[in-house]
Design an enzyme around this catalytic site. Structure first.
Site, PDB file in Angstrom:
ATOM      1  CG  HIS A  32      -0.164  -7.972   9.323  1.00 17.10           C
ATOM      2  ND1 HIS A  32       0.056  -9.216   8.789  1.00 17.10           N
ATOM      3  CD2 HIS A  32       0.127  -7.094   8.339  1.00 17.10           C
ATOM      4  CE1 HIS A  32       0.474  -9.089   7.538  1.00 17.10           C
ATOM      5  NE2 HIS A  32       0.514  -7.814   7.241  1.00 17.10           N
ATOM      6  CD  GLN A  33      -1.596  -2.554  10.495  1.00 17.22           C
ATOM      7  OE1 GLN A  33      -2.505  -1.771  10.734  1.00 17.22           O
ATOM      8  NE2 GLN A  33      -0.407  -2.448  11.040  1.00 17.22           N
TER       9      GLN A  33
END
Length: 220
Positions: free
Chosen positions: A103-104
């Protein structure tokens, strides 16, 4: 996403994520898989000149999954996005086979001009959570990018990089094939840790020399 590619991608999730207990669970509950499936439809539209429709489908995918993949991006087989929220993959990004990202992660561009401006990711690459890979740079096969690293230059094959800006660290020969989050767990492999240890050693040596000189001075 063709059925054959879907099956092998589900298998890749099962192999790399111990939390995935069944194929049905992966199909229903993994937003990374959903995002890649939606992207295949958006990419089809984009390649056939239906750019607005492709962007709209991509926008729906972003709304549903929290993962933004431009329809112009090229994705390889068995591409796994773990957790996925906040992932951004730009228009001219190219991703090889068996890539695993968290994620991110951002695969972003640094130029306002047209043409190639996003990264090319090789095969069997792992990109840790929060990492930013910026510009039309090449990430070699088997590379590992640590969590929160900022990569603005080429990464050779089989190299692990960490930090801001990202710098290479030694990868232990006996490390497991899969590095979770692309990040070495041994702090001795962290270049910042190594530099601090060097400064500490120099300070200790300087203190020892000063103490020796003080002991040699005659008393007043």
């Amino acid at each position: 996403m063709p059925l054959m590619f879907l099956a092998e991608t589900v298998r890749a999730y099962r192999e790399r994520d111990p939390a995935a207990r069944s194929n049905l669970e992966v199909l229903l509950c993994y937003p990374g898989l959903h995002a890649v499936g939606i992207h295949s439809v958006a990419s089809f539209c984009w390649r056939h000149g239906w750019h607005t429709l492709g962007r709209f489908i991509s926008h729906i995918g972003r709304f549903l999954t929290g993962i933004e993949i431009h329809p112009g991006a090229k994705l390889g087989r068995r591409f796994v996005i773990d957790h996925g929220m906040g992932v951004v993959i730009g228009e001219t990004a190219e991703i090889g086979d068996d890539v695993y990202i968290y994620h991110q992660v951002t695969l972003g561009g640094t130029s306002l001009s047209g043409g190639k401006r996003h990264p090319t990711i090789g095969n069997n690459v792992i990109i840790g959570a929060g990492a930013k890979v910026l510009g039309a740079i090449q990430i070699g096969d088997g590379a590992r990018i640590g969590a929160n690293a900022v990569v603005v230059s080429e990464v050779p094959a089989e190299t692990t990089v960490v930090g801001i800006p990202a710098r290479p660290v030694e990868r232990q020969a006996n490390r497991p094939r899969f590095d979770a989050y692309g990040t070495p767990c041994d702090p001795c492999l962290d270049p910042l840790f190594h530099e601090v240890e060097l400064l500490r050693a120099e300070l200790t040596s300087l203190e020892a020399r000063l103490a020796t000189q003080a002991s040699r001075q005659p008393e007043a």
